[in-house]
Design a protein around this motif. Structure first.
Motif, PDB file in Angstrom:
ATOM      1  N   LEU A  38       7.363  19.309   3.793  1.00  0.00           N
ATOM      2  CA  LEU A  38       8.128  18.117   3.450  1.00  0.00           C
ATOM      3  C   LEU A  38       7.143  17.081   2.938  1.00  0.00           C
ATOM      4  O   LEU A  38       6.209  16.698   3.650  1.00  0.00           O
ATOM      5  CB  LEU A  38       8.859  17.597   4.690  1.00  0.00           C
ATOM      6  N   THR A  39       7.333  16.632   1.705  1.00  0.00           N
ATOM      7  CA  THR A  39       6.450  15.626   1.120  1.00  0.00           C
ATOM      8  C   THR A  39       7.143  14.272   1.138  1.00  0.00           C
ATOM      9  O   THR A  39       8.293  14.142   0.697  1.00  0.00           O
ATOM     10  CB  THR A  39       6.079  15.995  -0.330  1.00  0.00           C
ATOM     11  N   ILE A  40       6.442  13.283   1.652  1.00  0.00           N
ATOM     12  CA  ILE A  40       6.988  11.934   1.760  1.00  0.00           C
ATOM     13  C   ILE A  40       6.095  11.000   0.970  1.00  0.00           C
ATOM     14  O   ILE A  40       4.876  10.962   1.176  1.00  0.00           O
ATOM     15  CB  ILE A  40       7.037  11.462   3.229  1.00  0.00           C
ATOM     16  N   GLU A  41       6.678  10.236   0.038  1.00  0.00           N
ATOM     17  CA  GLU A  41       5.918   9.298  -0.779  1.00  0.00           C
ATOM     18  C   GLU A  41       6.578   7.933  -0.737  1.00  0.00           C
ATOM     19  O   GLU A  41       7.802   7.826  -0.837  1.00  0.00           O
ATOM     20  CB  GLU A  41       5.833   9.785  -2.232  1.00  0.00           C
ATOM     21  N   GLY A  42       5.755   6.880  -0.595  1.00  0.00           N
ATOM     22  CA  GLY A  42       6.287   5.534  -0.573  1.00  0.00           C
ATOM     23  C   GLY A  42       5.339   4.567   0.100  1.00  0.00           C
ATOM     24  O   GLY A  42       4.167   4.885   0.331  1.00  0.00           O
ATOM     25  N   PRO A  43       5.807   3.375   0.451  1.00  0.00           N
ATOM     26  CA  PRO A  43       4.970   2.415   1.166  1.00  0.00           C
ATOM     27  C   PRO A  43       4.497   3.001   2.495  1.00  0.00           C
ATOM     28  O   PRO A  43       5.224   3.759   3.141  1.00  0.00           O
ATOM     29  CB  PRO A  43       5.909   1.219   1.383  1.00  0.00           C
ATOM     30  N   ASP A  44       3.295   2.644   2.888  1.00  0.00           N
ATOM     31  CA  ASP A  44       2.700   3.192   4.110  1.00  0.00           C
ATOM     32  C   ASP A  44       3.643   3.112   5.304  1.00  0.00           C
ATOM     33  O   ASP A  44       3.823   4.075   6.049  1.00  0.00           O
ATOM     34  CB  ASP A  44       1.403   2.440   4.458  1.00  0.00           C
TER      35      ASP A  44
ATOM     36  N   GLN B 153       0.840  -1.186   0.000  1.00  0.00           N
ATOM     37  CA  GLN B 153       0.000   0.000   0.000  1.00  0.00           C
ATOM     38  C   GLN B 153       0.876   1.237   0.000  1.00  0.00           C
ATOM     39  O   GLN B 153       1.739   1.401   0.860  1.00  0.00           O
ATOM     40  CB  GLN B 153      -0.899  -0.012   1.244  1.00  0.00           C
ATOM     41  N   MET B 154       0.674   2.128  -0.976  1.00  0.00           N
ATOM     42  CA  MET B 154       1.487   3.328  -1.098  1.00  0.00           C
ATOM     43  C   MET B 154       0.713   4.533  -0.586  1.00  0.00           C
ATOM     44  O   MET B 154      -0.514   4.560  -0.607  1.00  0.00           O
ATOM     45  CB  MET B 154       1.888   3.553  -2.562  1.00  0.00           C
TER      46      MET B 154
ATOM     47  N   GLN C  54      18.779   7.856   2.403  1.00  0.00           N
ATOM     48  CA  GLN C  54      19.593   6.645   2.290  1.00  0.00           C
ATOM     49  C   GLN C  54      19.068   5.510   3.167  1.00  0.00           C
ATOM     50  O   GLN C  54      19.394   4.349   2.941  1.00  0.00           O
ATOM     51  CB  GLN C  54      21.043   6.964   2.678  1.00  0.00           C
ATOM     52  N   ASN C  55      18.247   5.849   4.160  1.00  0.00           N
ATOM     53  CA  ASN C  55      17.821   4.843   5.128  1.00  0.00           C
ATOM     54  C   ASN C  55      16.358   4.438   5.005  1.00  0.00           C
ATOM     55  O   ASN C  55      15.914   3.556   5.739  1.00  0.00           O
ATOM     56  CB  ASN C  55      18.093   5.351   6.552  1.00  0.00           C
ATOM     57  N   PHE C  56      15.624   5.081   4.117  1.00  0.00           N
ATOM     58  CA  PHE C  56      14.219   4.732   3.942  1.00  0.00           C
ATOM     59  C   PHE C  56      13.885   4.574   2.464  1.00  0.00           C
ATOM     60  O   PHE C  56      14.423   5.300   1.614  1.00  0.00           O
ATOM     61  CB  PHE C  56      13.308   5.805   4.545  1.00  0.00           C
ATOM     62  N   ASN C  57      13.003   3.621   2.159  1.00  0.00           N
ATOM     63  CA  ASN C  57      12.536   3.425   0.787  1.00  0.00           C
ATOM     64  C   ASN C  57      11.355   4.355   0.515  1.00  0.00           C
ATOM     65  O   ASN C  57      10.217   3.941   0.344  1.00  0.00           O
ATOM     66  CB  ASN C  57      12.111   1.972   0.578  1.00  0.00           C
ATOM     67  N   ALA C  58      11.661   5.648   0.522  1.00  0.00           N
ATOM     68  CA  ALA C  58      10.627   6.651   0.285  1.00  0.00           C
ATOM     69  C   ALA C  58      11.263   7.871  -0.364  1.00  0.00           C
ATOM     70  O   ALA C  58      12.449   8.158  -0.158  1.00  0.00           O
ATOM     71  CB  ALA C  58       9.940   7.047   1.584  1.00  0.00           C
ATOM     72  N   GLN C  59      10.481   8.573  -1.153  1.00  0.00           N
ATOM     73  CA  GLN C  59      10.924   9.837  -1.710  1.00  0.00           C
ATOM     74  C   GLN C  59      10.638  10.938  -0.694  1.00  0.00           C
ATOM     75  O   GLN C  59       9.535  11.010  -0.137  1.00  0.00           O
ATOM     76  CB  GLN C  59      10.194  10.144  -3.015  1.00  0.00           C
ATOM     77  N   ILE C  60      11.609  11.804  -0.462  1.00  0.00           N
ATOM     78  CA  ILE C  60      11.466  12.897   0.490  1.00  0.00           C
ATOM     79  C   ILE C  60      11.763  14.195  -0.253  1.00  0.00           C
ATOM     80  O   ILE C  60      12.896  14.435  -0.675  1.00  0.00           O
ATOM     81  CB  ILE C  60      12.416  12.720   1.691  1.00  0.00           C
TER      82      ILE C  60
END
Length: 326
Positions: free
Chosen positions: A58-64, A16-17, A45-51
């Motif tokens: 600050l916009t954060i996109e990725g898996p919930d 779920q994104m 570098q430490n999270f699988n999310a776009q920041i």
């Protein structure tokens, strides 16, 4: 502050994104980003999310799960800045390790406020906190000392700190002293404050004094008598109605129909301490019957086993519970 980031995150199957925008309130975005955006680079570098950093957002996109973890860490870094410290990449790494743990703990009902971490002390308290996350409207019914009001205030402060809502509204019927607000001295705030003192005390326990004053001055935290809620539509707000056993059914209906988009309401009360005249029926008792089967509305009932005050208080409550009606 403008953010560049690495190439698109990997493709996640059956994940779920989500996308979340954090507003950096009372925080210099350059301090959060770090020199040459080194702090943001550590996060990426430490999270699988776009920041993505743009100004004070600050916009954060990725898996919930990843979005939630980044949010926890960013909120902690913001608190560090508000406390007068400047985060470094080493601090960011430390908060990432702790933030992952906090993210897991949060699922267990732990509430994080600027001044303290609050944990449920009983099964009913845990259900109460879970209900506030899952439902737009939660009723907390039970005796004094069970944490009904304190936990509701904690949840509202956490929601405000995490930018899930824009303001907190506290209200309470003013009937205990048998006086009309119009006959009490002072302006509106002076008239209402004595009735809302328990709510102020809870807020002061969770928010630093200077920030508390700023929130009150800017009406980010608002206190108002129940009668002044009429005609309003409250969106992006966390609204607490305390001592609801002293409302009438008409007042309770009026309060509940004030809810707007992205708002949460918590209604607390003790049905053994109704101060209304015998001719008036409690709106809390009425709501418990009328609204019990509606999706999105939850009723949590506390008992003497949930009391977190000295053991004598639980004993007193149990004695009154056993007493037969006269």
């Amino acid at each position: 502050m403008r953010g560049r980031f690495r190439s698109s995150p990997p493709f996640f199957l059956n994940t779920q994104m989500s996308r979340r925008i954090l507003k950096l309130k009372d925080v210099d975005p350059l301090l959060l980003a770090g020199v040459g955006e080194e702090n943001l680079r550590v996060l990426r570098q430490n999270f699988n999310a776009q920041i993505i950093a743009r100004g004070t957002k600050l916009t954060i996109e990725g898996p919930d799960e990843e979005v939630e973890k980044v949010t926890v860490v960013v909120n902690r870094l913001s608190e560090i800045i508000r406390g007068g410290r400047i985060p470094t990449p080493q601090i960011v790494l430390s908060e990432i390790k702790g933030g992952v743990s906090r993210s897991v703990q949060k699922e267990q009902g732990i509430v994080y406020t600027p001044r303290k971490v609050i944990k449920p002390q009983s099964e009913h308290q845990a259900s109460y906190l879970e209900s506030m996350d899952a439902n737009p409207v939660t009723f907390g019914i039970g005796p004094a000392g069970t944490g009904k009001t304190y936990l509701a205030v904690a949840k509202s402060v956490e929601s405000l700190t995490n930018d899930r809502i824009d303001r907190i509204i506290l209200t309470r019927p003013a009937v205990e002293a048998g006086e009309s607000l119009g006959f009490l001295p002072g302006d509106l705030k002076d008239k209402v404050d004595p009735y809302l003192r328990p709510l102020y005390d809870s807020l002061s326990d969770m928010i630093p004094a200077e920030r508390m004053k700023r929130y009150l001055d800017n009406q980010i935290i608002e206190v108002a008598p129940l009668a002044f809620m009429r005609g309003r539509t409250l969106s992006d707000a966390f609204i607490i109605l305390d001592e609801a056993q002293n409302t009438t059914p008409t007042q309770t209906k009026m309060f509940l129909t004030r809810l707007g988009w992205n708002s949460h309401a918590v209604i607390t009360g003790d049905v053994t301490q109704i101060d209304l005249s015998h001719s008036s029926r409690s709106g809390l008792l009425d709501a418990n019957k009328v609204l019990a089967d509606i999706d999105g509305i939850s009723f949590i009932h506390f008992d003497s086993g949930d009391v977190v005050r000295p053991p004598l208080v639980s004993t007193i409550i149990q004695a009154y519970e056993k007493k037969e009606p006269s």
